[in-house]
Design an enzyme around this catalytic site. Structure first.
Site, short mmCIF file in Angstrom:
data_model
loop_
_atom_site.label_atom_id
_atom_site.label_comp_id
_atom_site.label_asym_id
_atom_site.label_seq_id
_atom_site.Cartn_x
_atom_site.Cartn_y
_atom_site.Cartn_z
N ILE A 1 39.24 40.13 29.30
CA ILE A 1 38.43 41.26 28.83
C ILE A 1 38.28 42.35 29.88
O ILE A 1 37.67 43.39 29.62
CB ILE A 1 37.04 40.79 28.37
CG1 ILE A 1 36.31 40.02 29.48
CG2 ILE A 1 37.15 39.92 27.12
CD1 ILE A 1 34.89 39.60 29.12
N GLY A 2 38.84 42.14 31.07
CA GLY A 2 38.73 43.16 32.10
C GLY A 2 39.58 42.80 33.30
O GLY A 2 40.02 41.66 33.46
N GLY B 1 40.39 44.21 37.65
CA GLY B 1 40.06 45.11 38.75
C GLY B 1 40.92 44.80 39.94
O GLY B 1 41.88 44.02 39.86
N GLY B 2 40.57 45.40 41.07
CA GLY B 2 41.37 45.23 42.26
C GLY B 2 41.35 43.81 42.81
O GLY B 2 42.31 43.38 43.45
N MET B 3 40.25 43.07 42.58
CA MET B 3 40.13 41.74 43.15
C MET B 3 40.57 40.63 42.20
O MET B 3 40.83 39.52 42.62
CB MET B 3 38.70 41.47 43.61
CG MET B 3 38.24 42.30 44.78
SD MET B 3 36.77 41.61 45.59
CE MET B 3 35.59 41.54 44.26
N GLY B 4 40.60 40.92 40.90
CA GLY B 4 40.95 39.86 39.97
C GLY B 4 40.74 40.27 38.54
O GLY B 4 40.78 41.46 38.20
N LYS C 1 34.68 35.65 36.05
CA LYS C 1 35.42 36.55 36.94
C LYS C 1 36.22 35.68 37.90
O LYS C 1 35.66 34.91 38.68
CB LYS C 1 34.46 37.46 37.72
CG LYS C 1 35.17 38.42 38.67
CD LYS C 1 34.20 39.27 39.46
CE LYS C 1 33.56 40.36 38.64
NZ LYS C 1 32.78 41.31 39.50
N ASP D 1 27.52 50.47 45.47
CA ASP D 1 28.61 50.94 44.60
C ASP D 1 28.08 51.17 43.19
O ASP D 1 28.74 50.82 42.21
CB ASP D 1 29.77 49.95 44.58
CG ASP D 1 31.04 50.54 43.93
OD1 ASP D 1 31.17 51.78 43.91
OD2 ASP D 1 31.87 49.76 43.44
#
Length: 295
Positions: free
Chosen positions: A18-19, A21-24, A41, A136
Site C-alpha cells: 500500500i506504500g 519509500g526510500g527505506m522500504g 512497514k 519531518d
C-alpha cells in the site's frame, strides 16, 4: 520480488503493498491468530545493511511508543523477517493523507484547516512534552481518518528522523553538523543551514508552513531547484496570506507569521504554546467549529 502471501515472524501475513519509500515498503497485513488487519512497514534488504537506516527505523518505534497520544499513529509491534530485516506493525488507517486532500481540493475551508491544525499541534505538544522532535512534519505525514462520527481525525506518522532529547544511544547523534534532514518545503531556516542543535521550534515552523498551505493550496516558499528553495527559506520573506486569500482573519495570519519567524527565538516556544494561541484566535473569531467536538 512480490512479498504478498509471505508471513513475517510467524504472525503477519502480507496481503498487498500500500506504500513505498526510500527505506522500504508498507503492506496491508493480517495477524494470523486474531485476523486483525494491520499495516506493516518493512525495511528493504538494501537499507537494512546500513546501521544509520536501521537506527532511524528503531527510533521511529521508540518515539511513537514513548509519546502515546491519540493523534499519533502508534507502533504496536516490532520484529525481524527473513535475513534479519526489521519491520514495524501499526494500525491500518482508512482515509487519506492531508497532502492528498490538499492536492485534490486545493484550499481547505477555514474551519477544517484550523481543526486539523489544532489536532496536529495536540500530537506535537505530547511529543514535545515527551522530549521528541519530529523534524519531518509535512502534509504527507499527517493522515486523516474517520473516527466514530468524526471526520478528519488526525494521525501523525513517521518519526523516522525524529530527535529524542536526552537520548544517549548512538543513533541519537546520527545527525551531524552540515547534514540536512527534513522535507524542504516545510524546513526551518536552521534546518536549511544544516545546524545540529535543532529543537521543538523546527516543528512549530513546519506547522506554520503547513497551515499556510492548507489555506492557500500551495507551499509558502518555492524554487526551481533544491538549492534555490533552501535559499528562499533562508533569505525570502514569508508571503502574506491576505494577498492570496482575503478571508483569513488577521489574528490567524499573525499566528502563522510568528510560527514561521526566521529567528527561532521569536517563534512559539513549542507546539503547546502555538495551540493555546490558536484557540485564542478561534474564540475571538467566527472559526468555532459547527459541531460540539472540541478542538
Amino acid at each position: 520480488m512480490g512479498l504478498e502471501g509471505t508471513t513475517l515472524g510467524g504472525k503477519y501475513r502480507l496481503v498487498r503493498q500500500i506504500g513505498a519509500g526510500g527505506m522500504g515498503r508498507v503492506f496491508e497485513a493480517v495477524h494470523e491468530q486474531t485476523e486483525r488487519s494491520v499495516a506493516v512497514k518493512l525495511l528493504s534488504p538494501e537499507a537494512a545493511q546500513h546501521a544509520d537506516t536501521r537506527a532511524r527505523f528503531d527510533r521511529e518505534a521508540r518515539a511513537a511508543g514513548r509519546i502515546g497520544h491519540d493523534n499519533i499513529c502508534e507502533v504496536i509491534d516490532v520484529g525481524f523477517g527473513e535475513n534479519d530485516v526489521p519491520y514495524l506493525v501499526m494500525p491500518l488507517l482508512r482515509g487519506q493523507s492531508l497532502g492528498n486532500a490538499i492536492r485534490q481540493e486545493g484550499r481547505l475551508p477555514l474551519r477544517r484547516a484550523v481543526d486539523v491544525t489544532a489536532q496536529i499541534l495536540a500530537a506535537l505538544g505530547a511529543a514535545h512534552a515527551a522530549g521528541v522532535v519530529h523534524r519531518d512534519l509535512k502534509p504527507d505525514n499527517v493522515f486523516l481518518v474517520r473516527m466514530g462520527d468524526r471526520d478528519d481525525f488526525v494521525k501523525v506518522l513517521d518519526f523516522g528522523i525524529s530527535k529524542i532529547i536526552g537520548d544517549k544511544r548512538p543513533d541519537a547523534t546520527l545527525t551531524q553538523t552540515g547534514t540536512i534532514l527534513g522535507t524542504p518545503y516545510y524546513m526551518s531556516p536552521e534546518q536549511a543551514r544544516g545546524l545540529k542543535d535543532l529543537d521543538v521550534r523546527v516543528d512549530v515552523y513546519a506547522m506554520g508552513a503547513i497551515l499556510y498551505q492548507m489555506l492557500t493550496g500551495k507551499p509558502p516558499l518555492d524554487g526551481d531547484s533544491y538549492n534555490q528553495l533552501l535559499g528562499s527559506i533562508l533569505l525570502d520573506d514569508f508571503p502574506n496570506r491576505s494577498v492570496l486569500r482575503p478571508d483569513v482573519p488577521p489574528a490567524l495570519e499573525e499566528l502563522i507569521l510568528r510560527a514561521t519567524e526566521k529567528d527561532r527565538d521569536k517563534r512559539f516556544r513549542d507546539a503547546a504554546e502555538m495551540r493555546e494561541a490558536l484557540l485564542v484566535v478561534v474564540t475571538g473569531t467566527s472559526l468555532r467549529p459547527s459541531d460540539p467536538q472540541p478542538l
